[in-house]
Enzyme design. Structure first.
Site, PDB file in Angstrom:
ATOM      1  N   ASP A  14      -1.694  -6.592   7.806  1.00  0.00           N
ATOM      2  CA  ASP A  14      -1.610  -6.274   9.237  1.00  0.00           C
ATOM      3  C   ASP A  14      -1.811  -7.503  10.121  1.00  0.00           C
ATOM      4  O   ASP A  14      -2.783  -8.261   9.952  1.00  0.00           O
ATOM      5  CB  ASP A  14      -2.688  -5.252   9.630  1.00  0.00           C
ATOM      6  CG  ASP A  14      -2.334  -3.835   9.202  1.00  0.00           C
ATOM      7  OD1 ASP A  14      -1.200  -3.594   8.739  1.00  0.00           O
ATOM      8  OD2 ASP A  14      -3.221  -2.956   9.342  1.00  0.00           O
ATOM      9  N   GLY A  40      -2.377  -0.824   5.873  1.00  0.00           N
ATOM     10  CA  GLY A  40      -1.544   0.145   5.142  1.00  0.00           C
ATOM     11  C   GLY A  40      -2.321   1.446   5.123  1.00  0.00           C
ATOM     12  O   GLY A  40      -3.513   1.454   4.787  1.00  0.00           O
ATOM     13  N   ASP A 252      -6.862   6.761   9.769  1.00  0.00           N
ATOM     14  CA  ASP A 252      -7.074   6.579   8.321  1.00  0.00           C
ATOM     15  C   ASP A 252      -8.552   6.727   7.971  1.00  0.00           C
ATOM     16  O   ASP A 252      -8.902   7.295   6.930  1.00  0.00           O
ATOM     17  CB  ASP A 252      -6.564   5.201   7.884  1.00  0.00           C
ATOM     18  CG  ASP A 252      -5.087   5.036   8.181  1.00  0.00           C
ATOM     19  OD1 ASP A 252      -4.361   6.048   8.125  1.00  0.00           O
ATOM     20  OD2 ASP A 252      -4.667   3.911   8.485  1.00  0.00           O
TER      21      ASP A 252
HETATM   22  O1  RIB Z   1      -2.739   3.591  10.328  1.00  0.00           O
HETATM   23  C1  RIB Z   1      -2.788   2.216  10.539  1.00  0.00           C
HETATM   24  C2  RIB Z   1      -1.954   1.508   9.529  1.00  0.00           C
HETATM   25  O2  RIB Z   1      -0.616   1.907   9.696  1.00  0.00           O
HETATM   26  C3  RIB Z   1      -1.955   0.010   9.639  1.00  0.00           C
HETATM   27  O3  RIB Z   1      -2.914  -0.574   8.805  1.00  0.00           O
HETATM   28  C4  RIB Z   1      -0.519  -0.367   9.315  1.00  0.00           C
HETATM   29  O4  RIB Z   1      -0.394  -1.218   8.225  1.00  0.00           O
HETATM   30  C5  RIB Z   1       0.217   0.941   9.122  1.00  0.00           C
HETATM   31  O5  RIB Z   1       0.351   1.287   7.799  1.00  0.00           O
END
Ligand code: RIB
Length: 299
Positions: A14, A40, A252
């Site tokens: 990122d 990710g 996430d």
């Molecule tokens: O949800 C955030 C993530 O979405 C980031 O880290 C980026 O890489 C995408 O996958």
């Protein structure tokens, strides 16, 4: 329930630009700063679960470029088992994120090695899926791999959590096989074909969606909180009020924390209440994985 989590998903490098506003067409805008971090959606969710002390496996692919070792080593340092991450020739996945001062985020991803994950990778993960109570998936892998992974995770006896992000067309039968479907308000609009512009609207649409696919559903609503549907009960879980610094990975963090709590035997609604605390901490620091809290941070 088995006390481990398997995440089958993406790893991205990122680049997060902190900007005062979006640039206009043809304008060169100076950013206030940049952060480079492991990201990710898959790896982020795995890291959050591992930071909360749930034994967590990551299944995915990185490339052979400069960021590949960084992505694997970072996940490992945070406690994720990386034995099922495969290296493939070429570039790793990448995220380019414009984080605006008002808290809004505009992100693009480059698929890279994430699109090299194969059915064989999923088959190789069967022993760990059989040891796992929860399998988490997202939409940053090819659709046929997501569909295959849902089937294999169900066959292994896992509760399947699908974070349908980014929003893409998925076969209807995939959605009805998933146990817990999680999307943010933008993705919810894509799947419901309705604007989700209030908590009441979220409650109406989540009910329709959950009843259509016969599963449990979470709509995350950013700084407003989340709405959860659990076996016929719908609850709004407000967000904690914090001074957000940068929100990449907040969703996430939430999903990793929900999955951790489910492993601990909590109800989905209880799991959402715990996850609210985790993502509140995540938004108070820069980057996705570095900002996610440990169990001690939350306590
Ligand atoms: O949800 C955030 C993530 O979405 C980031 O880290 C980026 O890489 C995408 O996958």
């Amino acid at each position: 329930m088995n006390k481990k989590i398997t995440v089958i998903g993406s790893l991205n490098y990122d680049v997060i630009l902190k900007i005062p506003r979006l640039p206009f067409k043809g304008e060169t805008l100076t950013a206030n700063g940049a952060t480079f971090s492991a990201g990710g959606k898959g790896a982020n969710q795995a890291v959050q679960a591992a930071k909360l002390k749930t034994p967590t496996y990551m299944v995915g692919c990185v490339g052979t470029d400069a960021s590949a070792d960084f992505l694997v080593n970072t996940a490992k340092e945070y406690g994720v088992n990386v034995d099922y991450i495969r290296k493939v020739p070429g570039s790793s996945g990448m995220g380019v994120i414009n984080a605006v001062e008002d808290g809004s985020v505009y992100a693009c991803i480059v698929r890279g090695a994430n699109f090299e994950v194969t059915k064989e990778d999923v088959d190789n993960a069967m022993p760990i899926l059989k040891e796992s109570g929860v399998c988490i998936l997202q939409n940053e892998l090819p659709v046929e791999i997501i569909a295959y992974a849902i089937d294999k995770a169900k066959e292994a006896g896992c509760t399947v959590v699908l974070n349908a992000a980014p929003a893409i067309e998925l076969p209807e039968e995939c959605l009805s096989k998933v146990d817990i479907f999680v999307v943010n308000e933008v993705e919810a609009e894509f799947y419901c074909h309705e604007k989700i512009d209030s908590v009441e609207k979220a409650k109406t649409e989540i009910k329709k969606m959950a009843e259509k696919y016969n599963n449990n559903v979470i709509f995350t609503l950013g700084k407003d909180g989340a709405v959860a549907y659990e076996n016929g009960t719908i609850e709004f879980i407000p967000a904690m009020k914090v001074d957000a610094i940068e929100t990449t990975g907040a969703g996430d963090s939430y999903i990793g924390a929900v999955s951790h709590s489910i492993i601990e035997g909590k109800s989905l609604i209880e799991a959402c209440k715990f996850a609210t605390k985790c993502s509140a901490i995540t938004v108070c620091r820069m980057g996705a994985q570095p900002s996610m809290p440990t169990l001690e941070d939350v306590e």
